[in-house]
Scaffold this active site. Structure first.
Site, mmCIF file in Angstrom:
data_model
loop_
_atom_site.group_PDB
_atom_site.id
_atom_site.type_symbol
_atom_site.label_atom_id
_atom_site.label_comp_id
_atom_site.label_asym_id
_atom_site.label_seq_id
_atom_site.Cartn_x
_atom_site.Cartn_y
_atom_site.Cartn_z
ATOM 1 N N TYR A 83 0.837 -1.210 0.000
ATOM 2 C CA TYR A 83 0.000 0.000 0.000
ATOM 3 C C TYR A 83 0.874 1.263 0.000
ATOM 4 C CZ TYR A 83 -3.742 3.185 1.553
ATOM 5 O OH TYR A 83 -4.643 4.216 1.657
ATOM 6 N N ALA A 84 1.896 1.270 0.860
ATOM 7 C CA ALA A 84 2.783 2.436 0.940
ATOM 8 C C ALA A 84 3.508 2.646 -0.392
ATOM 9 C CB ALA A 84 3.796 2.254 2.071
#
Lengths: 245, 77
Positions: A152-153
């Site tokens: 996600y990051a």
């Protein structure tokens, strides 16, 4: 706030808490809105609530063909896409050492690659119009990292680099590309946390509370406006001071 | 001079703001006519609309000169 009368905005993830509020605020400033999302029911309900100037454009962002077709559908429904808000996102959290290829690929595909495809798809019309606004909804974790969210990051940091590159390319055509990076925002998802969990989160935030979807939407309304014409390649962090970047 | 050549020249003149007589067979959009890379993308878009054709990305990249454009459009319209 900012007058968006006559502008047509496509918002992805409009079935979610933040996306729905972004659509609502852009609409309240006079924009025509195209509501995209995977689940049609909440989109239809939102469109009914907004009344005129709202179009439902369901799209599964993990399906490349569907994503590539969306800009065209939006133009057919609204006449143009002047403003694109790449808001849709998913999470498949897992510790790095346990993360599967699929968990990695799904998140990159929906969060980052669909933003690439949609941005590319709306650019032709924006180039011709010599006007456009693209706002990518990233996340604080794209800048700070977060355990369990390597995928996600990466997708959220990717949006920043992608957006800046595109911002360089199209600035001369009066098209701006910016990023809004929310911190902890109160949504139906965070409502499920216990009071104890919530207070632990609040303790990390100088403002002492979670943000609201409206506070994200306000940043989007600004970046979509005429007034923000000279702001491009920027990231606005809306996080109550949780990370001062 | 063919009709296609005329129409392509008109689009080039319109988009790049150059004199008509500069738009010769071998005139390169970037090196001779002052286009930047984004201008060439826009030119291709303009050709697509003018002639109602689709110019795929790999073909678009090979269109560097006025002559390239005319040749491609003649072959595909």
């Amino acid at each position: 706030m900012f007058d968006l009368t006559g502008k047509c905005a496509l918002v992805t993830g409009a079935s979610g808490g933040i996306g729905a509020e972004i659509a609502r605020v852009l609409h309240s400033q006079g924009a025509v809105v195209g509501l995209s999302g995977t689940r049609e029911d909440p989109l239809t309900a939102l469109a009914a609530d907004l009344g005129d100037r709202a179009h439902v454009l369901p799209c599964n962002l993990s399906d490349a063909d569907a994503v590539n077709a969306l800009p065209k559908q939006a133009v057919e429904a609204m006449g143009s896409v002047d403003i694109l808000i790449n808001n849709a996102g998913i999470t498949r959290d897992n510790l790095f050492m346990r993360m599967s290829e699929d968990e990695w690929a799904d998140v990159i595909n929906v969060n980052l690659t669909s933003a690439f495809r949609l941005s590319k798809g709306v650019l032709r019309g924006m180039m011709k119009a010599r006007w456009g606004r693209i706002v990518n909804i990233s996340s604080i974790v794209g800048a700070t990292g977060n355990p369990g969210q390597g995928n996600y990051a990466a997708s959220k940091a990717g949006m920043v680099g992608m957006g800046k590159s595109l911002a360089y390319e199209v600035a001369s055509r009066n098209i701006t590309v910016n990023t809004v990076a929310p911190g902890f925002i109160a949504t139906p998802m965070t409502d499920k946390l216990t009071d104890d969990q919530k207070s632990k989160i609040d303790d990390q935030i100088p403002a002492g509370r979670m943000g609201t979807p409206g506070e994200i939407a306000a940043a989007c309304a600004y970046l979509a406006s005429e007034e923000a014409a000279y702001v491009t390649g920027a990231t606005i962090h809306v996080n109550g001071g949780m990370a001062m970047l | 001079m063919s009709d296609i050549e005329d129409r392509v020249r008109k689009k080039v003149v319109e988009h790049l703001g150059v004199e008509e007589d500069k738009v010769t067979e071998n005139a390169s959009f970037i090196d001779d006519l002052g286009a930047d890379s984004l201008d060439t993308v826009e030119l291709v878009m303009a050709f697509e609309e003018e002639f109602g054709i689709e110019i795929p990305d790999d073909a678009a990249e090979s269109i560097q000169t006025f002559g390239d454009a005319v040749t491609f459009i003649k072959a595909n319209s």
